[in-house]
Design a protein around this motif. Structure first.
Motif, short mmCIF file in Angstrom:
data_model
loop_
_atom_site.label_atom_id
_atom_site.label_comp_id
_atom_site.label_asym_id
_atom_site.label_seq_id
_atom_site.Cartn_x
_atom_site.Cartn_y
_atom_site.Cartn_z
N LEU A 299 65.42 -91.34 26.38
CA LEU A 299 65.97 -91.49 27.73
C LEU A 299 66.15 -90.16 28.45
O LEU A 299 65.95 -90.07 29.67
CB LEU A 299 67.29 -92.24 27.67
N LYS A 300 66.55 -89.13 27.73
CA LYS A 300 66.85 -87.84 28.36
C LYS A 300 65.74 -86.80 28.19
O LYS A 300 65.79 -85.74 28.81
CB LYS A 300 68.17 -87.28 27.80
N LYS A 301 64.76 -87.09 27.34
CA LYS A 301 63.62 -86.20 27.11
C LYS A 301 63.99 -84.88 26.43
O LYS A 301 63.17 -83.96 26.37
CB LYS A 301 62.88 -85.89 28.42
N VAL A 302 65.20 -84.77 25.96
CA VAL A 302 65.64 -83.62 25.17
C VAL A 302 66.55 -84.13 24.06
O VAL A 302 67.03 -85.27 24.11
CB VAL A 302 66.42 -82.58 26.02
N THR A 303 66.81 -83.31 23.06
CA THR A 303 67.72 -83.70 21.99
C THR A 303 69.16 -83.60 22.50
O THR A 303 69.43 -82.90 23.49
CB THR A 303 67.56 -82.80 20.77
N PRO A 304 70.11 -84.25 21.83
CA PRO A 304 71.52 -84.12 22.24
C PRO A 304 72.01 -82.67 22.26
O PRO A 304 72.72 -82.28 23.19
CB PRO A 304 72.26 -84.96 21.19
N SER A 305 71.63 -81.89 21.27
CA SER A 305 72.08 -80.48 21.23
C SER A 305 71.46 -79.68 22.36
O SER A 305 72.12 -78.82 22.97
CB SER A 305 71.74 -79.85 19.87
N GLU A 306 70.19 -79.96 22.69
CA GLU A 306 69.54 -79.27 23.81
C GLU A 306 70.21 -79.66 25.13
O GLU A 306 70.41 -78.81 26.01
CB GLU A 306 68.05 -79.62 23.85
N TYR A 307 70.56 -80.93 25.26
CA TYR A 307 71.23 -81.40 26.47
C TYR A 307 72.56 -80.68 26.65
O TYR A 307 72.88 -80.24 27.76
CB TYR A 307 71.44 -82.91 26.37
N ARG A 308 73.33 -80.58 25.57
CA ARG A 308 74.62 -79.89 25.64
C ARG A 308 74.43 -78.43 26.03
O ARG A 308 75.15 -77.90 26.88
CB ARG A 308 75.35 -80.01 24.30
N SER A 309 73.46 -77.75 25.42
CA SER A 309 73.23 -76.34 25.71
C SER A 309 72.80 -76.14 27.16
O SER A 309 73.25 -75.20 27.84
CB SER A 309 72.16 -75.78 24.77
N MET A 310 71.92 -77.00 27.65
CA MET A 310 71.45 -76.89 29.03
C MET A 310 72.59 -77.00 30.02
O MET A 310 72.69 -76.21 30.98
CB MET A 310 70.43 -77.99 29.31
N HIS A 311 73.48 -77.97 29.82
CA HIS A 311 74.56 -78.20 30.78
C HIS A 311 75.67 -77.17 30.66
O HIS A 311 76.36 -76.88 31.63
CB HIS A 311 75.09 -79.62 30.64
N LYS A 312 75.85 -76.61 29.47
CA LYS A 312 76.82 -75.53 29.34
C LYS A 312 76.33 -74.30 30.07
O LYS A 312 77.11 -73.57 30.69
CB LYS A 312 77.06 -75.21 27.87
N SER A 313 75.02 -74.04 30.03
CA SER A 313 74.45 -72.89 30.74
C SER A 313 74.61 -73.06 32.24
O SER A 313 74.92 -72.11 32.96
CB SER A 313 72.97 -72.76 30.38
N ILE A 314 74.42 -74.29 32.74
CA ILE A 314 74.53 -74.55 34.16
C ILE A 314 75.96 -74.37 34.65
O ILE A 314 76.22 -73.87 35.74
CB ILE A 314 74.05 -76.00 34.48
N SER A 315 76.94 -74.77 33.81
CA SER A 315 78.34 -74.73 34.23
C SER A 315 78.94 -73.32 34.21
O SER A 315 79.99 -73.09 34.74
CB SER A 315 79.19 -75.64 33.32
N ARG A 316 78.25 -72.39 33.56
CA ARG A 316 78.79 -71.02 33.49
C ARG A 316 78.67 -70.30 34.83
O ARG A 316 77.78 -70.51 35.58
CB ARG A 316 78.03 -70.22 32.42
#
Length: 316
Positions: A299-316
């Protein structure tokens, strides 16, 4: 839901940490129940004016509609943050996670209205707008900023709702008046949210009444062991009928819809907490991490850990 028993089972016995120590290690959304607020009569309903400095990350099984009267700050709903100021209304559906942080010396004062979703469903005509209601937080935003005229209108509705809720519970027509005013407030919210340009409005056929209670039940219980067979038994219709109406009215299978709800909830947990991915898989209704990981990637085209890392980078 993250209960004390679950936490001790997952961490307490293994590490012999106290529940307080476990909570200090992990950002855990608190579960809040409608029963924690005094019911004003026989309806599963509450309204009041709250003064807030901050609220922790939390979720519940009821709908919450809030409207800012004074103050300013920020609110996060399912990991998406927006500003709070007078005229801003927020709507959280069952199991949506949210928290509030007020600006220094600008304590928020707001109407807070909480109720069981079942009180909205008393007519086949409700399916027209309730179908839109369940798009809040996904296709439509969880908050809107009303115009001056709409702000006045909403304020009057909520004031009348507060007055009516404090009347004697046996007064004739009281419950019907309360329900009608809740619907009016929500309809104005849904109308405003659906008119925001970025909203992805899909023209789905109106949902038929036999389908609506099933869909409502799934939205509230999607973290449980829900299946076509269990729904068939609960609603006294065949599993093939449920499968067919999902395809007819939503264009996707029951399992795909269930997976979408669970993965959206998991996505919110990944971005809003530092819970382990294994715990998130369990909390969102998946029986195994392997299934969770496979569905998440589909559904998201990335792994759960990749999804978490991507959104943490965006929120910084």
């Amino acid at each position: 839901m993250l209960t004390k028993r679950f936490l001790r089972k997952r961490l307490g016995r293994r590490s012999r940490l106290s529940l307080q120590e476990v909570r200090a290690m992990i950002t855990i959304p608190e579960h809040m129940d409608l029963s924690e607020n005094p019911k004003q009569g026989p309806l599963p309903f509450y309204i009041g004016i709250h003064e807030i400095i901050s609220t922790p990350l939390h979720f519940h099984e009821h709908i919450e509609f809030s409207f800012i009267i004074e103050g300013s700050g920020t609110e996060s709903i399912n990991g998406k943050t927006h500003r709070l100021r007078p005229g801003v209304a927020s709507l959280t559906l069952p199991n949506h996670m949210h928290e509030i942080s007020c600006d220094v010396n600008h304590q928020v004062r707001k109407y807070c209205c909480m109720f069981d979703i079942n009180i909205l469903l008393d007519s086949s005509y409700d399916s027209e707008w309730c179908g839109l209601l369940y798009k809040i937080g996904s296709q439509y935003p969880s908050h809107v900023e009303f115009s001056a005229d709409e702000t006045k209108w909403i304020s009057e509705i909520l004031h009348k709702l507060l007055v009516e809720s404090n009347r004697a519970s046996l007064l004739p027509g009281r419950n019907s008046i309360i329900c009608s005013m809740i619907k009016e407030a929500l309809l104005r919210f849904v109308r405003a949210a659906s008119c925001i340009p970025s909203a992805d409005i899909s023209r789905e056929p109106a949902m038929k009444q036999p389908f609506w209670p099933i869909l409502q039940y799934i939205h509230v219980h999607y973290t449980d062991a829900v299946s076509l067979e269990s729904l068939s038994e609960r609603f006294d219709v065949s599993a093939s009928y449920i499968s067919r109406i999902f395809k007819q009215y939503l264009g996707i299978s029951f399992l795909t819809y269930l997976h979408q709800l669970r993965i959206e909830s998991a996505s919110n947990l990944l971005t809003s907490t530092n819970m382990s991915i294994i715990d998130i898989a369990a909390e969102t209704g998946f029986e195994s991490y392997r299934t969770f990981s496979r569905v998440f990637q589909n559904l998201k085209k990335v792994t759960p850990s990749e999804y978490r890392s991507m959104h943490k980078s965006i929120s910084r």
